[in-house]
Motif scaffolding. Structure first.
Motif, short mmCIF file in Angstrom:
data_model
loop_
_atom_site.label_atom_id
_atom_site.label_comp_id
_atom_site.label_asym_id
_atom_site.label_seq_id
_atom_site.Cartn_x
_atom_site.Cartn_y
_atom_site.Cartn_z
N LEU A 1 32.38 19.85 -41.95
CA LEU A 1 32.44 19.29 -43.25
C LEU A 1 33.22 17.69 -43.07
O LEU A 1 32.73 16.96 -43.90
N THR A 2 33.64 17.42 -41.94
CA THR A 2 34.42 16.17 -42.02
C THR A 2 33.44 14.95 -42.00
O THR A 2 33.70 14.11 -42.99
N PRO A 3 32.06 15.04 -41.29
CA PRO A 3 31.39 13.87 -41.36
C PRO A 3 30.58 13.73 -42.79
O PRO A 3 30.50 12.77 -43.36
N VAL A 4 30.52 15.02 -43.29
CA VAL A 4 29.82 14.90 -44.74
C VAL A 4 30.72 14.56 -45.67
O VAL A 4 30.24 13.50 -46.55
N ALA B 1 6.67 21.13 -39.40
CA ALA B 1 7.71 20.19 -39.73
C ALA B 1 9.03 20.53 -38.75
O ALA B 1 9.90 20.88 -39.39
N PRO B 2 9.09 20.82 -37.54
CA PRO B 2 10.33 21.29 -37.02
C PRO B 2 11.65 20.04 -36.97
O PRO B 2 12.67 20.74 -36.72
N ASP B 3 11.39 19.11 -37.41
CA ASP B 3 12.62 18.37 -37.81
C ASP B 3 13.01 18.24 -39.29
O ASP B 3 13.96 17.65 -39.57
N SER B 4 12.51 19.02 -39.90
CA SER B 4 13.03 18.92 -41.48
C SER B 4 14.08 19.67 -41.75
O SER B 4 14.24 21.25 -41.75
N VAL B 5 15.10 19.06 -41.98
CA VAL B 5 16.55 19.89 -42.45
C VAL B 5 16.24 20.60 -43.38
O VAL B 5 16.94 21.62 -43.62
N GLU B 6 15.75 20.13 -44.43
CA GLU B 6 15.42 20.95 -45.64
C GLU B 6 14.85 22.15 -45.47
O GLU B 6 15.19 23.08 -45.90
N ILE B 7 13.44 22.15 -44.67
CA ILE B 7 13.08 23.48 -44.42
C ILE B 7 13.99 24.38 -43.49
O ILE B 7 14.05 25.40 -43.78
N LEU C 1 21.54 16.02 -38.79
CA LEU C 1 21.78 15.26 -39.84
C LEU C 1 23.23 15.59 -40.35
O LEU C 1 23.44 16.50 -41.16
N PRO C 2 24.01 15.30 -39.53
CA PRO C 2 25.63 15.71 -39.89
C PRO C 2 26.19 15.17 -41.05
O PRO C 2 27.08 15.84 -41.37
N VAL C 3 25.70 14.47 -41.89
CA VAL C 3 25.93 13.98 -43.10
C VAL C 3 25.34 14.89 -44.37
O VAL C 3 25.50 14.19 -45.56
N ASP C 4 24.39 15.81 -43.97
CA ASP C 4 23.68 16.48 -45.23
C ASP C 4 24.65 17.40 -45.79
O ASP C 4 25.02 18.34 -44.85
N PRO C 5 25.30 17.13 -47.10
CA PRO C 5 26.09 18.00 -47.56
C PRO C 5 25.59 19.23 -47.69
O PRO C 5 26.38 20.44 -47.60
N ARG D 1 21.73 23.61 -35.97
CA ARG D 1 20.57 22.63 -35.46
C ARG D 1 20.28 21.61 -36.52
O ARG D 1 20.14 20.31 -36.23
N ALA D 2 20.26 21.75 -37.67
CA ALA D 2 20.09 21.10 -38.86
C ALA D 2 21.61 20.07 -38.91
O ALA D 2 21.10 18.71 -39.11
#
Length: 154
Positions: A93-96, A32-38, A66-70, A61-62
């Motif tokens: 941190l700005t977009p988050v 799952a190369p697109d999984s931000v959580e992984i 997904l720039p808003v993933d805190p 890369r993550a």
């Protein structure tokens, strides 16, 4: 998509089995190369294994994905802050904080990033960070707020 490899990899990391956890998370990421959580969990394993450069690359890369993933942004910002790269921490941190203005950990790291250049804004972020439920993070916010209250105008 979370896989069994992912869950087992995270469990191994929690037990201190860094190399095995890393191996499993690498395999999960291949699935799952697109999984931000992984990516975030693998970055933790890499950081624990002393591979900070690769951990930062993976978190970047993550963050791009997904720039808003805190969680990813806070982890990346902390690594930047440890290398005195305050402007980079502020950038991630700005977009988050635009998307999650009350996220305690993101606010804590933004307060740290702004402490030298904008103490007034840093204090505002540190106050929001006091909502943190993790005792260590909350203590950091309290300590930072005490330092900031003694510095600069305001």
């Amino acid at each position: 998509m979370k896989t069994d490899l992912y869950h087992e990899g995270v469990a191994r990391l929690k037990r201190g089995e860094v190399e095995e956890g890393r191996r499993l998370l690498e395999a999960a990421w291949a699935e799952a190369p697109d999984s931000v959580e992984i990516m975030r969990s693998l970055a933790l394993a890499l950081e624990m294994a002393g591979e900070r450069t690769r951990a930062v690359e993976l978190l970047e890369r993550a963050h791009t994905q997904l720039p808003v993933d805190p969680e990813s942004a806070s982890f990346l910002a902390m690594l930047y802050l440890e290398n005195e790269q305050d402007a980079q921490a502020e950038r991630v941190l700005t977009p988050v904080l635009a998307a999650h203005p009350d996220h305690p950990r993101a606010n804590l790291h933004m307060a740290m990033a702004l402490a030298k250049t904008d103490p007034l804004s840093a204090r505002e972020h540190a106050e929001k960070a006091l909502r943190e439920t993790d005792p260590e993070q909350r203590q950091q916010a309290e300590t930072l707020l005490q330092v900031l209250q003694g510095s600069g105008p305001g």
